[in-house]
Design an enzyme around this catalytic site. Structure first.
Site, short mmCIF file in Angstrom:
data_model
loop_
_atom_site.label_atom_id
_atom_site.label_comp_id
_atom_site.label_asym_id
_atom_site.label_seq_id
_atom_site.Cartn_x
_atom_site.Cartn_y
_atom_site.Cartn_z
N CYS A 1 6.86 4.14 23.46
CA CYS A 1 7.59 2.83 23.44
C CYS A 1 7.56 2.42 25.24
O CYS A 1 8.43 2.91 25.75
CB CYS A 1 8.95 2.92 22.97
SG CYS A 1 9.89 1.52 23.10
N CYS B 1 11.15 0.41 25.94
CA CYS B 1 12.26 1.09 25.79
C CYS B 1 12.19 2.50 25.52
O CYS B 1 11.41 3.43 26.23
CB CYS B 1 13.58 0.46 25.29
SG CYS B 1 12.98 -0.16 23.55
N SER B 2 12.68 3.06 24.32
CA SER B 2 12.55 4.31 24.24
C SER B 2 12.62 4.41 22.25
O SER B 2 13.15 5.41 21.55
CB SER B 2 13.59 5.12 24.58
OG SER B 2 14.90 4.77 24.07
N CYS B 3 11.92 3.37 21.64
CA CYS B 3 11.86 3.36 20.37
C CYS B 3 11.17 4.47 19.78
O CYS B 3 10.39 5.19 20.11
CB CYS B 3 11.14 2.21 19.68
SG CYS B 3 11.54 0.75 20.24
#
Lengths: 88, 208
Positions: B113, B116-118
């Site tokens: 991702c 962000c940090s999906c």
């Protein structure tokens, strides 16, 4: 023949889910998802129109040009319909 | 004592948090206390939600992979609609959607991702710190094979790497290729071979 699309080059400020490194790049639609509400408005609590979400597949050659690590490897990303234009 | 800031194992102690609360820490506390005061939620409900989040581990994802390896009709349902197929196993992804991508002899998939940090937390638990690092997020789309090599993953020649940038409403799980020599194993034994990293695409399953 898969549908070819180009990502818009516009650079608005705000909560945008279209990665900058893919703007202006051309790929093919891998599958269509959604529709989902526009995150650019949803993020600010505004009424958000729903758009189809396209999974677009790019070649690494398209994204990185001569600098591509392996030109035929691919990069898939989810791009909202209002960021895409059709390519003949 | 020259080294009294080090633990007996030689590592530095984490400093005490003597600094004032940050803006966002204050906001979190204020919001939480207001929600409790107004009766919208309770401290016990918040705690039970935290416990539910902590209870999610890569074992959930491993059960999905092992079933895909052993149950052809489940595999077909998973590839067609992974949200629905995994919900049927008791793993609800909530408002997000899940896509399963399958590794084969020709294709190796990796998840990142960049924005962000999906991460498919309901199947894999909390993401590892490196998954959220700028280095992993920027390099995986730019030089995935170098990143794979640093994780110790050597792909056979002729393999295509497909990187999936989790940019919007989808979450992804890699269904690694079933290791050779596992024909006699049942789903539980197979699940023990499925590592977290093999479901992100930065690793391969264990050999039996």
């Amino acid at each position: 023949m898969a549908e070819r699309v180009r990502v818009s080059t516009r650079m608005p400020i705000g909560h945008v889910r279209t990665p900058a490194y893919l703007r202006g790049k051309t790929g093919v639609i891998e599958r269509t998802l959604g529709p989902f509400p526009d995150p650019e408005r949803l993020a600010y609590g505004q009424e958000a129109q729903k758009f189809p979400l396209r999974r677009v597949r790019f070649t690494m050659a398209e994204v990185w040009g001569d600098q591509a690590e392996t030109p035929d490897d691919t990069l898939d990303a989810e791009i909202y319909e209002h960021w895409l234009e059709r390519v003949e | 004592m020259p080294h009294d800031h080090l633990s007996p194992s030689g590592h530095p102690y984490r400093p005490d948090q003597d600094h004032p609360l940050t803006y966002w820490q204050q906001m979190e506390i204020a919001l939480r206390e207001l929600l409790i005061e107004k009766g919208v939620t309770t401290a016990a409900e918040i705690q039970s939600q935290i416990e539910a989040m902590d209870a999610r581990t890569p074992a959930n994802g491993a059960a999905v992979v092992a079933r895909a390896w052993t149950d052809p009709s489940f595999r077909e349902a998973l590839m067609a609609d992974a949200s629905e197929a995994t919900r049927g196993m008791g793993f609800d992804i909530g408002p997000m959607r899940l896509i399963a991508v399958e590794n084969t002899a020709e294709v190796h998939n990796m998840i990142v991702c960049t924005l962000c940090s999906c991460y498919p937390r309901n199947l894999l638990g909390l993401p590892p710190d490196w998954y959220k690092s700028r280095a992993y997020r920027s390099r995986t789309v730019r030089e995935p094979r170098k990143v794979l090599a640093e994780f110790g993953v050597e792909l056979p020649p002729g393999t295509t790497v497909r990187v999936h940038d989790s940019t919007a409403d989808m979450r992804y799980i890699v269904i690694p290729a079933r290791p050779a020599g596992t024909e006699g194993l049942d789903a539980a034994a197979l699940a023990a071979l499925v590592t977290r990293d093999s479901m992100i695409g930065t690793g391969l399953p264990r050999q039996p």
